[in-house]
Design a protein around this motif. Sequence first.
Motif, PDB file in Angstrom:
ATOM      1  N   GLN A 192       0.759  13.300 -14.182  1.00 27.86           N
ATOM      2  CA  GLN A 192      -0.189  12.830 -15.185  1.00 27.86           C
ATOM      3  C   GLN A 192      -0.745  14.024 -15.958  1.00 27.86           C
ATOM      4  O   GLN A 192      -0.968  15.094 -15.392  1.00 27.86           O
ATOM      5  N   ASN A 272      -1.733  10.476  -7.503  1.00 28.02           N
ATOM      6  CA  ASN A 272      -1.069  10.794  -8.770  1.00 28.02           C
ATOM      7  C   ASN A 272      -2.050  10.883  -9.942  1.00 28.02           C
ATOM      8  O   ASN A 272      -1.770  11.531 -10.944  1.00 28.02           O
ATOM      9  N   ALA A 273      -3.220  10.255  -9.806  1.00 28.48           N
ATOM     10  CA  ALA A 273      -4.207  10.268 -10.885  1.00 28.48           C
ATOM     11  C   ALA A 273      -4.933  11.604 -11.000  1.00 28.48           C
ATOM     12  O   ALA A 273      -5.692  11.811 -11.945  1.00 28.48           O
TER      13      ALA A 273
END
Length: 380
Positions: A192, A272-273
């Motif tokens: 990301q 993942n953020a």
Amino acid sequence: MPSPRILCISLSPIHRDARVLRQLAVLAEHGEVTTVGYGPTPAHATSHVQVPDSALTLPQTPVGVVKLALHRLRSAELDAPAVKYALGALAGQSFDLVVANDARALAFAFEVAGGAPVWGDMHEWAPGQRDQYFVWRHMVAPLMDHMCRTYLPRCAAVTTVAQSLVEEYARVYGVTPELVRNARPFEALTPQPVPEDGTLRLVHSGGAEPNRNLTMLVDAALALPHLTLDLYLVPAGDGGRYLRTLQERAGGSERVTIHDPVPPSELPRTLNAYDVGVFSLPPDNFNMENCLPNKLFDFLQARLAFAVSPSPEMARFVREHGLGVVSADYSGESFVEALRTLTPESVTAYKAASDRHAHELSSATDVATSHALVTRLLGR
């Protein structure tokens, strides 16, 4: 022809033990699996012996403690309440393969194997799990050493999690384990982008335990105003006391957030953020100094940059693959300085490196090693 019967012993809450769950996924492809451990029936198990939460994994009974104090180690091998309970539950059953996770399960495994091959999976350096503590060094470590010295040479296969442990088991016990890391399956994720305002979102997941150096992570994040820190923590068995300590350390800052844990299967997608996976562990014992923990592989599959302490296995992992920064020493000041070097540009490059190495450093190699091992043992 009936399916092979496989017994997997792990005196842990298996349903949330990522390494053992991966092991069970392999075993289930070869036969019917009975598990022994705490908590509910885990995935991939055909049947399960649920050890009572109150049953301890070491001989911590009046008689057992006397045996440990007098080093009557052979007599103490099967005295742990958890082992006694499980032996009763398994009476009369036979198996084609027995898997012992950790040294404290070795004597138990051979007791029930009845001549079937035993696979000893050593998650850590067994005698040194808590050797920073006097009682462990003088009462428990001798039992763990006895278990390894007596039973590892009799195992049909031995595995462990890191190259430094492979070498130590070979040096001390004359048994060279196969390497099965704590890598996790490949996740189809992409890195990301770093926020446009330059904020770097740090994240850590694991147990809320004092020896995990989490207060230092909180202090380090608060020392640099462009950082935030999110913690996904499994509560320790202290009634939430350490979690409250962390909350107090954060001082109500909006830049530190403590979350409930998420299931192991959901960790990479959750992480993942964020931007940077952080982990620092003081070298209080051999295992802590030589750890290559699950969370590094969680960070990798989440496509994060890394910031870690200079533990040899972790430092090698990060540096060889260009994944992030390693602090100069184990102090909080050094960790802050390592974090200070991170920029949006460098973090973006480190995240891209995680993405490039996600296939190579997934569990595929370890799963192949485990499948080959089980095929060999069941074919004996």
